[in-house]
Design a protein around this motif. Structure first.
Motif, mmCIF file in Angstrom:
data_model
loop_
_atom_site.group_PDB
_atom_site.id
_atom_site.type_symbol
_atom_site.label_atom_id
_atom_site.label_comp_id
_atom_site.label_asym_id
_atom_site.label_seq_id
_atom_site.Cartn_x
_atom_site.Cartn_y
_atom_site.Cartn_z
ATOM 1 N N TYR A 1 -52.472 51.624 -10.511
ATOM 2 C CA TYR A 1 -52.038 50.676 -9.489
ATOM 3 C C TYR A 1 -52.214 49.232 -9.943
ATOM 4 O O TYR A 1 -51.355 48.394 -9.683
ATOM 5 N N VAL B 1 -56.016 49.296 -2.314
ATOM 6 C CA VAL B 1 -56.460 50.564 -2.902
ATOM 7 C C VAL B 1 -57.763 50.359 -3.677
ATOM 8 O O VAL B 1 -58.710 51.146 -3.543
ATOM 9 N N GLN C 1 -50.671 58.308 -2.697
ATOM 10 C CA GLN C 1 -50.883 57.420 -3.845
ATOM 11 C C GLN C 1 -50.261 58.005 -5.112
ATOM 12 O O GLN C 1 -49.609 57.292 -5.883
ATOM 13 N N CYS D 1 -48.638 54.509 1.903
ATOM 14 C CA CYS D 1 -49.884 54.333 1.157
ATOM 15 C C CYS D 1 -50.786 53.309 1.841
ATOM 16 O O CYS D 1 -51.997 53.513 1.956
ATOM 17 N N THR E 1 -54.325 54.383 3.315
ATOM 18 C CA THR E 1 -55.466 53.723 2.667
ATOM 19 C C THR E 1 -56.347 53.054 3.706
ATOM 20 O O THR E 1 -57.576 53.191 3.666
#
Length: 186
Positions: A74, A91, A127, A160, A164
């Protein structure tokens, strides 16, 4: 070290290589390393179960390897502009918060079974799907995928972000409950 732990350790070592491949726009190798990491995750778990080779070290190394891979990929994808920087920061913050909580509880001599929340499992799937949706098209020469007028990557970015945040909030709640059970600061 057992064979599953060696496989897990190799997955951790592959993280900088995957990041380098993304940062140098070598998406074929980045995608191959990402897929290999996923296969090795399934393989080390299967070997550990089949041969009763589960270890305490493996119980900590495996989720650490998973987090290192996702965070590394990421960060590299955000650096290249393939995903939003704010998402990568979200994240990373969530994972640092979780690891920090585990370390805090460990220093307080609290035994902690590594039990992921259901939303965390969903978050992990999202993810991984997002990373694959970003890496696969350039690696495999595929067009971008659209669903109902939306680009798949864009949908996965929002999914995501939601999972998250939910996962982070629920882990923080779980950590606060454990911390309060311990009576706060010793």
């Amino acid at each position: 070290m057992s064979i599953p732990n060696i496989i897990t350790f190799l997955r951790i070592v592959a993280v900088p290589a995957a990041m380098y491949m993304i940062l140098t726009a070598n998406m074929e190798w980045a995608f191959a390393l990402f897929v290999a990491a996923g296969v090795s995750d399934a393989l080390d778990g299967a070997i550990a179960r089949m041969f009763r080779a589960r270890t305490v070290l493996g119980g900590y190394l495996d989720p650490l390897a998973d987090k290192a891979l996702i965070v590394g990929v990421y960060v590299a994808l955000a650096w290249t502009g393939a995903i939003p920087l704010w998402l990568a920061m979200m994240v990373v913050f969530r994972d640092v918060m979780i690891i920090g909580g585990v370390i805090l509880l460990f220093t307080l001599k609290e035994t902690l079974a590594m039990q992921p929340l259901y939303i965390s499992k969903v978050n992990t799937v999202v993810q991984i799907a997002l990373a694959a949706a970003v890496l696969a098209p350039p690696a495999l020469g595929l067009p971008e995928i659209h669903l109902g007028g939306w680009e798949l990557v864009e949908l996965l970015v929002y999914a995501c972000a939601v999972t998250t945040v939910l996962s982070g909030v629920l882990y923080a709640r779980r950590g606060a409950l454990l911390f309060n059970r311990l009576g706060g600061v010793p």
